[in-house]
Write a protein that holds these residues in place. Structure first.
Motif, short mmCIF file in Angstrom:
data_model
loop_
_atom_site.label_atom_id
_atom_site.label_comp_id
_atom_site.label_asym_id
_atom_site.label_seq_id
_atom_site.Cartn_x
_atom_site.Cartn_y
_atom_site.Cartn_z
N ASN A 90 0.38 -2.70 -1.89
CA ASN A 90 -0.78 -3.42 -2.12
C ASN A 90 -1.15 -3.69 -0.79
O ASN A 90 -2.52 -3.70 -0.94
CB ASN A 90 -0.30 -4.83 -2.92
CG ASN A 90 -0.16 -4.34 -4.28
OD1 ASN A 90 -0.60 -3.36 -4.93
ND2 ASN A 90 0.60 -5.30 -5.04
N TRP A 91 -0.58 -4.19 0.10
CA TRP A 91 -0.93 -4.70 1.64
C TRP A 91 -1.66 -3.28 1.93
O TRP A 91 -3.00 -3.41 2.70
CB TRP A 91 0.10 -5.06 2.41
CG TRP A 91 -0.41 -5.36 3.75
CD1 TRP A 91 -0.70 -6.73 4.00
CD2 TRP A 91 -1.00 -4.58 4.99
NE1 TRP A 91 -1.22 -7.09 5.30
CE2 TRP A 91 -1.26 -5.83 5.90
CE3 TRP A 91 -0.59 -3.31 5.13
CZ2 TRP A 91 -1.64 -5.19 7.18
CZ3 TRP A 91 -0.81 -2.89 6.49
CH2 TRP A 91 -1.29 -3.96 7.49
N MET A 92 -1.11 -2.19 1.95
CA MET A 92 -1.84 -0.90 2.58
C MET A 92 -3.10 -0.41 1.84
O MET A 92 -3.79 -0.05 2.37
CB MET A 92 -0.65 0.36 2.30
CG MET A 92 0.29 0.01 3.33
SD MET A 92 1.46 1.36 3.83
CE MET A 92 1.99 2.22 2.06
N GLU A 93 -2.90 -0.75 0.54
CA GLU A 93 -4.39 -0.54 -0.13
C GLU A 93 -5.51 -1.66 0.54
O GLU A 93 -6.68 -0.89 0.57
CB GLU A 93 -4.21 -0.59 -1.91
CG GLU A 93 -3.35 0.31 -2.36
CD GLU A 93 -3.05 0.03 -4.13
OE1 GLU A 93 -3.81 -0.89 -4.25
OE2 GLU A 93 -2.25 0.72 -4.25
N GLN A 94 -5.11 -2.60 0.44
CA GLN A 94 -5.99 -3.58 1.08
C GLN A 94 -6.42 -3.35 2.36
O GLN A 94 -7.38 -3.59 2.94
CB GLN A 94 -5.63 -5.11 0.77
CG GLN A 94 -5.30 -5.44 -0.61
CD GLN A 94 -4.57 -6.89 -0.62
OE1 GLN A 94 -4.26 -7.55 0.48
NE2 GLN A 94 -4.41 -7.39 -1.68
N ASN A 95 -5.70 -2.80 3.26
CA ASN A 95 -6.01 -2.37 4.84
C ASN A 95 -5.97 -0.84 4.80
O ASN A 95 -5.50 -0.46 5.83
CB ASN A 95 -4.97 -2.94 5.73
CG ASN A 95 -4.95 -4.50 5.38
OD1 ASN A 95 -5.91 -5.08 6.30
ND2 ASN A 95 -3.91 -4.98 4.65
N PHE A 96 -6.69 -0.17 3.85
CA PHE A 96 -6.62 1.36 3.90
C PHE A 96 -7.25 1.93 5.18
O PHE A 96 -6.67 2.77 5.59
CB PHE A 96 -7.53 1.65 2.59
CG PHE A 96 -7.52 3.14 2.62
CD1 PHE A 96 -6.48 4.14 1.95
CD2 PHE A 96 -8.43 3.86 3.13
CE1 PHE A 96 -6.60 5.27 1.94
CE2 PHE A 96 -8.82 5.25 3.10
CZ PHE A 96 -7.68 5.98 2.62
N ASN A 97 -8.17 1.24 5.59
CA ASN A 97 -8.87 1.76 6.85
C ASN A 97 -7.76 1.85 8.03
O ASN A 97 -7.83 3.09 8.42
CB ASN A 97 -9.92 0.53 7.30
CG ASN A 97 -10.89 1.23 8.21
OD1 ASN A 97 -10.62 2.46 8.89
ND2 ASN A 97 -11.70 0.42 8.86
N LEU A 98 -6.98 0.87 8.10
CA LEU A 98 -5.96 0.92 9.11
C LEU A 98 -5.01 1.92 8.99
O LEU A 98 -4.62 2.63 9.97
CB LEU A 98 -5.44 -0.53 9.21
CG LEU A 98 -4.54 -0.79 10.17
CD1 LEU A 98 -4.54 -0.55 11.88
CD2 LEU A 98 -3.69 -2.13 9.89
N ILE A 99 -4.46 1.82 7.69
CA ILE A 99 -3.41 2.63 7.45
C ILE A 99 -3.86 4.22 7.45
O ILE A 99 -3.11 5.01 8.02
CB ILE A 99 -2.86 2.20 5.80
CG1 ILE A 99 -2.19 1.24 5.95
CG2 ILE A 99 -1.91 3.47 5.52
CD1 ILE A 99 -1.20 0.91 6.83
N TYR A 100 -5.06 4.70 6.95
CA TYR A 100 -5.58 5.89 7.05
C TYR A 100 -5.76 6.29 8.51
O TYR A 100 -5.28 7.47 8.79
CB TYR A 100 -6.67 5.96 6.49
CG TYR A 100 -7.49 7.16 6.45
CD1 TYR A 100 -7.17 8.22 5.26
CD2 TYR A 100 -8.44 7.89 7.50
CE1 TYR A 100 -7.60 9.37 5.34
CE2 TYR A 100 -8.64 9.07 7.24
CZ TYR A 100 -8.41 9.97 6.00
OH TYR A 100 -8.88 11.19 6.37
N GLN A 101 -6.30 5.53 9.27
CA GLN A 101 -6.54 5.72 10.94
C GLN A 101 -5.13 6.10 11.40
O GLN A 101 -5.03 7.09 11.97
CB GLN A 101 -7.26 4.70 11.48
CG GLN A 101 -8.70 4.69 11.19
CD GLN A 101 -9.42 3.61 12.16
OE1 GLN A 101 -9.01 2.56 12.00
NE2 GLN A 101 -10.15 4.25 13.05
N ILE A 102 -4.24 5.08 11.21
CA ILE A 102 -2.81 5.21 11.92
C ILE A 102 -2.15 6.69 11.50
O ILE A 102 -1.53 7.41 12.07
CB ILE A 102 -1.92 3.97 11.62
CG1 ILE A 102 -2.65 2.93 12.27
CG2 ILE A 102 -0.72 4.34 11.82
CD1 ILE A 102 -1.65 1.84 12.24
#
Length: 152
Positions: A90-102
């Motif tokens: 859930n946290w990763m979905e909410q912070n998708f931009n960050l997770i995707y870039q990393i």
């Protein structure tokens, strides 16, 4: 020093090429991209082979993951990706931009890359309706669907 040399490819390279002072001790080693508090966590992992993630917030776990990659700790990278996907989706979905870039900055983050790809293909609404959707760079959105941005 032997343990650091054995467990980390990056530290092995640094330790074997670093100059020593007259008394035999190494000169100061700088790891510019790794915060001291994150390095402390990783050192505990290197020496013990264990890490307890429940005490850290998700953004710190992400920092540990990135630092683990820089230090060549593949076993830690695999464990952290699995932990994030199982417990912090859930946290990763909410912070998708960050997770995707990393995830796409490092070839060793294959599980996070798969998570991002699966999320965008199975549940695109979660991405498009997210509060941070407008902050996702255009190049990331285009890369989600290779057919976007091309003319017929």
């Amino acid at each position: 020093m032997v343990i650091l040399h054995y467990r980390s490819t990056c530290l092995r390279r640094i330790l074997s090429t670093n100059k020593r002072k007259n008394d035999g001790t190494l000169f100061h080693i700088k790891l510019q991209n790794i915060l001291p508090e994150i390095f402390q966590i990783i050192l505990r992992y290197i020496y013990s082979g264990r890490i307890t993630l429940e005490e850290y917030d998700t953004s710190d776990i992400i920092k540990i993951l990135v630092a683990g990659s820089e230090l060549g700790l593949q076993e830690l990278i695999t464990y952290l990706q699995s932990f994030l996907i199982k417990t912090k989706a859930n946290w990763m979905e909410q912070n998708f931009n960050l997770i995707y870039q990393i995830s796409f900055e490092d070839d060793s983050f294959l599980e996070l890359q798969k998570f991002c790809t699966d999320l965008t293909s199975k549940e695109p609404d979660k991405l498009f309706k997210s509060l941070k959707f407008s902050s996702i760079p255009e190049k990331l959105l285009v890369s989600l669907n290779p057919s976007m941005g091309t003319c017929a």
